[in-house]
Design an enzyme around this catalytic site. Sequence first.
Site, PDB file in Angstrom:
ATOM      1  N   GLY A 189       0.821  -1.212   0.000  1.00 10.01           N
ATOM      2  CA  GLY A 189       0.000   0.000   0.000  1.00 10.01           C
ATOM      3  C   GLY A 189       0.851   1.258   0.000  1.00 10.01           C
ATOM      4  N   ILE A 193      -0.189   6.267   4.996  1.00  7.89           N
ATOM      5  CA  ILE A 193       0.467   5.563   6.102  1.00  7.89           C
ATOM      6  C   ILE A 193       1.656   4.742   5.591  1.00  7.89           C
ATOM      7  CG2 ILE A 193       0.106   3.760   7.869  1.00  7.89           C
ATOM      8  CD1 ILE A 193      -2.699   4.932   8.291  1.00  7.89           C
ATOM      9  N   GLY A 279      -5.249   0.457   4.245  1.00  7.70           N
ATOM     10  CA  GLY A 279      -6.425   1.237   4.585  1.00  7.70           C
ATOM     11  C   GLY A 279      -6.974   0.879   5.962  1.00  7.70           C
ATOM     12  N   ASP A 320     -13.583   8.882  12.354  1.00  8.58           N
ATOM     13  CA  ASP A 320     -13.317   7.828  11.370  1.00  8.58           C
ATOM     14  C   ASP A 320     -14.499   6.884  11.190  1.00  8.58           C
ATOM     15  OD1 ASP A 320     -10.774   8.833  11.177  1.00  8.58           O
ATOM     16  OD2 ASP A 320      -9.738   6.980  11.687  1.00  8.58           O
ATOM     17  N   HIS A 453       9.429  38.342   5.073  1.00 11.82           N
ATOM     18  CA  HIS A 453      10.597  37.882   4.311  1.00 11.82           C
ATOM     19  C   HIS A 453      11.757  37.681   5.274  1.00 11.82           C
ATOM     20  CE1 HIS A 453      13.543  37.511   1.129  1.00 11.82           C
ATOM     21  NE2 HIS A 453      14.283  38.413   1.776  1.00 11.82           N
TER      22      HIS A 453
HETATM   23  P1  FAD Z   1      -9.800   6.739  17.057  1.00  8.58           P
HETATM   24  O1  FAD Z   1      -8.630   7.623  17.234  1.00  8.58           O
HETATM   25  O2  FAD Z   1      -9.603   5.443  16.363  1.00  8.58           O
HETATM   26  O3  FAD Z   1     -10.397   6.507  18.511  1.00  8.58           O
HETATM   27  C1  FAD Z   1     -11.463   5.664  18.748  1.00  8.58           C
HETATM   28  C2  FAD Z   1     -11.472   5.265  20.194  1.00  8.58           C
HETATM   29  O4  FAD Z   1     -12.654   4.535  20.443  1.00  8.58           O
HETATM   30  C3  FAD Z   1     -10.303   4.378  20.612  1.00  8.58           C
HETATM   31  O5  FAD Z   1      -9.732   4.871  21.776  1.00  8.58           O
HETATM   32  C4  FAD Z   1     -10.961   3.017  20.862  1.00  8.58           C
HETATM   33  O6  FAD Z   1     -10.349   2.311  21.932  1.00  8.58           O
HETATM   34  C5  FAD Z   1     -12.355   3.429  21.271  1.00  8.58           C
HETATM   35  N1  FAD Z   1     -13.373   2.422  21.037  1.00  8.58           N
HETATM   36  C6  FAD Z   1     -13.639   1.725  19.913  1.00  8.58           C
HETATM   37  N2  FAD Z   1     -14.711   0.939  20.087  1.00  8.58           N
HETATM   38  C7  FAD Z   1     -15.127   1.151  21.352  1.00  8.58           C
HETATM   39  C8  FAD Z   1     -16.206   0.643  22.126  1.00  8.58           C
HETATM   40  N3  FAD Z   1     -17.093  -0.192  21.611  1.00  8.58           N
HETATM   41  N4  FAD Z   1     -16.305   1.053  23.399  1.00  8.58           N
HETATM   42  C9  FAD Z   1     -15.417   1.914  23.934  1.00  8.58           C
HETATM   43  N5  FAD Z   1     -14.412   2.436  23.249  1.00  8.58           N
HETATM   44  C10 FAD Z   1     -14.276   2.066  21.973  1.00  8.58           C
HETATM   45  N6  FAD Z   1      -4.580  11.662  11.104  1.00  8.58           N
HETATM   46  C11 FAD Z   1      -4.196  12.942  11.006  1.00  8.58           C
HETATM   47  O7  FAD Z   1      -5.048  13.826  10.989  1.00  8.58           O
HETATM   48  N7  FAD Z   1      -2.876  13.293  10.955  1.00  8.58           N
HETATM   49  C12 FAD Z   1      -1.893  12.361  10.980  1.00  8.58           C
HETATM   50  O8  FAD Z   1      -0.720  12.691  10.937  1.00  8.58           O
HETATM   51  C13 FAD Z   1      -2.259  10.997  11.086  1.00  8.58           C
HETATM   52  N8  FAD Z   1      -1.323  10.045  11.140  1.00  8.58           N
HETATM   53  C14 FAD Z   1      -1.696   8.740  11.307  1.00  8.58           C
HETATM   54  C15 FAD Z   1      -0.705   7.781  11.372  1.00  8.58           C
HETATM   55  C16 FAD Z   1      -1.042   6.455  11.547  1.00  8.58           C
HETATM   56  C17 FAD Z   1       0.039   5.408  11.644  1.00  8.58           C
HETATM   57  C18 FAD Z   1      -2.412   6.084  11.680  1.00  8.58           C
HETATM   58  C19 FAD Z   1      -2.801   4.663  11.914  1.00  8.58           C
HETATM   59  C20 FAD Z   1      -3.406   7.047  11.599  1.00  8.58           C
HETATM   60  C21 FAD Z   1      -3.056   8.382  11.401  1.00  8.58           C
HETATM   61  N9  FAD Z   1      -4.019   9.385  11.296  1.00  8.58           N
HETATM   62  C22 FAD Z   1      -3.641  10.688  11.148  1.00  8.58           C
HETATM   63  C23 FAD Z   1      -5.458   9.080  11.349  1.00  8.58           C
HETATM   64  C24 FAD Z   1      -5.997   9.382  12.740  1.00  8.58           C
HETATM   65  O9  FAD Z   1      -5.280   8.653  13.697  1.00  8.58           O
HETATM   66  C25 FAD Z   1      -7.478   9.061  12.798  1.00  8.58           C
HETATM   67  O10 FAD Z   1      -8.147   9.756  11.766  1.00  8.58           O
HETATM   68  C26 FAD Z   1      -8.072   9.483  14.131  1.00  8.58           C
HETATM   69  O11 FAD Z   1      -7.425   8.846  15.199  1.00  8.58           O
HETATM   70  C27 FAD Z   1      -9.570   9.179  14.161  1.00  8.58           C
HETATM   71  O12 FAD Z   1     -10.087   9.633  15.355  1.00  8.58           O
HETATM   72  P2  FAD Z   1     -11.371   8.981  16.020  1.00  8.58           P
HETATM   73  O13 FAD Z   1     -11.539   9.672  17.329  1.00  8.58           O
HETATM   74  O14 FAD Z   1     -12.470   8.963  15.064  1.00  8.58           O
HETATM   75  O15 FAD Z   1     -10.984   7.455  16.280  1.00  8.58           O
HETATM   76  P1  AMP Z   2      -4.852   4.051   1.966  1.00  5.74           P
HETATM   77  O1  AMP Z   2      -6.267   3.547   1.824  1.00  5.74           O
HETATM   78  O2  AMP Z   2      -4.640   5.462   1.533  1.00  5.74           O
HETATM   79  O3  AMP Z   2      -4.265   3.750   3.298  1.00  5.74           O
HETATM   80  O4  AMP Z   2      -4.003   3.200   0.937  1.00  5.74           O
HETATM   81  C1  AMP Z   2      -3.971   1.807   0.917  1.00  5.74           C
HETATM   82  C2  AMP Z   2      -3.430   1.375  -0.438  1.00  5.74           C
HETATM   83  O5  AMP Z   2      -3.205  -0.036  -0.426  1.00  5.74           O
HETATM   84  C3  AMP Z   2      -4.388   1.644  -1.590  1.00  5.74           C
HETATM   85  O6  AMP Z   2      -3.778   2.515  -2.504  1.00  5.74           O
HETATM   86  C4  AMP Z   2      -4.643   0.272  -2.202  1.00  5.74           C
HETATM   87  O7  AMP Z   2      -4.678   0.301  -3.614  1.00  5.74           O
HETATM   88  C5  AMP Z   2      -3.428  -0.542  -1.739  1.00  5.74           C
HETATM   89  N1  AMP Z   2      -3.670  -2.000  -1.719  1.00  5.74           N
HETATM   90  C6  AMP Z   2      -4.736  -2.645  -1.184  1.00  5.74           C
HETATM   91  N2  AMP Z   2      -4.628  -4.005  -1.351  1.00  5.74           N
HETATM   92  C7  AMP Z   2      -3.448  -4.217  -2.013  1.00  5.74           C
HETATM   93  C8  AMP Z   2      -2.748  -5.385  -2.496  1.00  5.74           C
HETATM   94  N3  AMP Z   2      -3.231  -6.627  -2.342  1.00  5.74           N
HETATM   95  N4  AMP Z   2      -1.547  -5.223  -3.135  1.00  5.74           N
HETATM   96  C9  AMP Z   2      -1.034  -3.987  -3.294  1.00  5.74           C
HETATM   97  N5  AMP Z   2      -1.647  -2.854  -2.876  1.00  5.74           N
HETATM   98  C10 AMP Z   2      -2.836  -2.942  -2.240  1.00  5.74           C
END
Ligand code: FAD
Ligand code: AMP
Length: 482
Positions: A189, A193, A279, A320, A453
């Site tokens: 991918g 990320i 993803g 999310d 600047h």
């Molecule tokens: P989450 O952060 O996923 O939080 C959900 C919470 O709900 C968690 O604490 C979980 O434990 C809790 N939960 C789930 N189900 C239950 C349940 N049934 N009962 C009680 N608790 C529950 N976004 C950016 O904007 N900038 C970045 O630089 C960025 N970098 C990222 C890097 C990585 C490696 C990853 C994986 C993601 C990154 N993201 C980034 C995306 C970002 O982390 C998410 O968009 C964001 O955390 C979503 O926030 P959220 O509150 O919707 O959910």
């Molecule tokens: P994102 O959704 O932005 O985190 O990107 C995930 C990426 O993984 C997408 O661009 C997909 O096309 C790619 N992807 C998903 N499945 C496969 C696979 N089997 N082989 C290669 N790339 C993949």
Amino acid sequence: MSELKSYNVIVIGAGPAGYVAAIRCAQLGLTTACVDMWLDNGKPTLGGTCLNVGCIPSKALLESSEKYHEAQNALADFGVEVDNVSLNLKTMMDRKGTMVKQLTQGIQGLFKANGIEWLKGHGKLLANKQVEVIATDDSVTTYQAEHIILATGSSPVDIGIAKVNKDTIVDSSGALSFTEVPAKLGVIGAGVIGLELGSVWKRLGSEVVILEAQDEFLPMADTQVSREALKQYKAQGLNINLSTRVTKTEVADNQVTVHYQDKDGDQTLVVDKLIVAVGRTPNSNQLASRDTDLLLDEGNFVHVDEQCRTNIPSVYAIGDLVRGPMLAHKGSEEGIAVAETIANDYPSTCDLDLVPSVIYTLPEIAWVGTNEKELKAAGIEYNSGSFPFAAIGRAHAMNQTAGFVKILADKTTDRILGVHIIGPAASELITEAVVAMEFSASSEDLARTIHAHPTLSEAMHEAALSVDNRAIHKANRKKKKK
Ligand code: FAD
Ligand code: AMP
């Protein structure tokens, strides 16, 4: 039966969407509880994906790896000679851990200061505005609320062909915690990320091979930006393979054999570690009891309207878990909007058209609004102005001259429709564009705004001037007719 403990609002999920919603609800005088089940080494913690295994730890490692790479390869150009540069991965990881701890504990402090009750456990939406919480000791408590906000976020997509084993095959969380630099690292991918984590480990010394099924690189970005990005990443040694679909993996002797198909047919690749970054999927499973009839969209996102209302009265969903970009700041803004909708009984919204997107690689990439492809498809006529960082003094001082700022403005009204940046500090520069667009600015407004600047923001100023072919520090496309 004794009466259930009740709140004005219960938020399920304490990521950047849920904890921000809880704080704003409490600020507005609503009695608020927030349920979360996240455990860090067996201890409950707040902050969700973003603080624990997402935005914050990834940026900690991006910064650390940049410093290491700079000390090894770039400082000499500044006249700073550093001998015997070596990597202490444990210190790097400890620093990341300390940052995460400080920030998650900060949220605990904010919960306390705002009088928010933290209910530790798995939350489930029941009918009649009730929430069931199953604690880690399996005790079950049911609460009553006037309003419920669902904010359970998302999890990495697990694909059968590359099952995460938390050792040789990892998801993004595992890739933030390697204890050694893998000699050869595969990434499935080439999304945000995959590129960020691939960059971290490449800078720390891994040979990185990224396999991407799609033919187009970063299709969501402006085409000129994604073309420049691919060129820059390849120059850094990231081996990015498009039109390459992984079909099978096999683990043996601490290595992973990755089978994939590309234009030349079936191929294999052997790596020490494989990151699956294909993803994320919304955490909507087990979130609501069947009798609530909570409506889901395609992809299992909870169905919401513009105000993040679900199909159940007084139940909202944000972050999310719902449509729109999976970004922390998008979820936080939705959280604030929902809290204000509840408290003021007046609909408040988060403008999804003005959510900035950022990729924290080197150079950084950031954009807001529409790109040329989208404008062309929509038949909207526009003017475009761009300006390279190579003509910006501050970028030279920083030794980061790659990339450009591009501004797209409506041909008739000059209203800014999109801004696309690849270059140093793009993540910071994009905010000027977001503010301008939030105020419905024209490119002329930015062109007439004084920029200090020497700063990188001069690229934004010059790009705005360039929309009207009057950039100062570059040759313009054509002379303006009188
Ligand atoms: P989450 O952060 O996923 O939080 C959900 C919470 O709900 C968690 O604490 C979980 O434990 C809790 N939960 C789930 N189900 C239950 C349940 N049934 N009962 C009680 N608790 C529950 N976004 C950016 O904007 N900038 C970045 O630089 C960025 N970098 C990222 C890097 C990585 C490696 C990853 C994986 C993601 C990154 N993201 C980034 C995306 C970002 O982390 C998410 O968009 C964001 O955390 C979503 O926030 P959220 O509150 O919707 O959910
Ligand atoms: P994102 O959704 O932005 O985190 O990107 C995930 C990426 O993984 C997408 O661009 C997909 O096309 C790619 N992807 C998903 N499945 C496969 C696979 N089997 N082989 C290669 N790339 C993949």
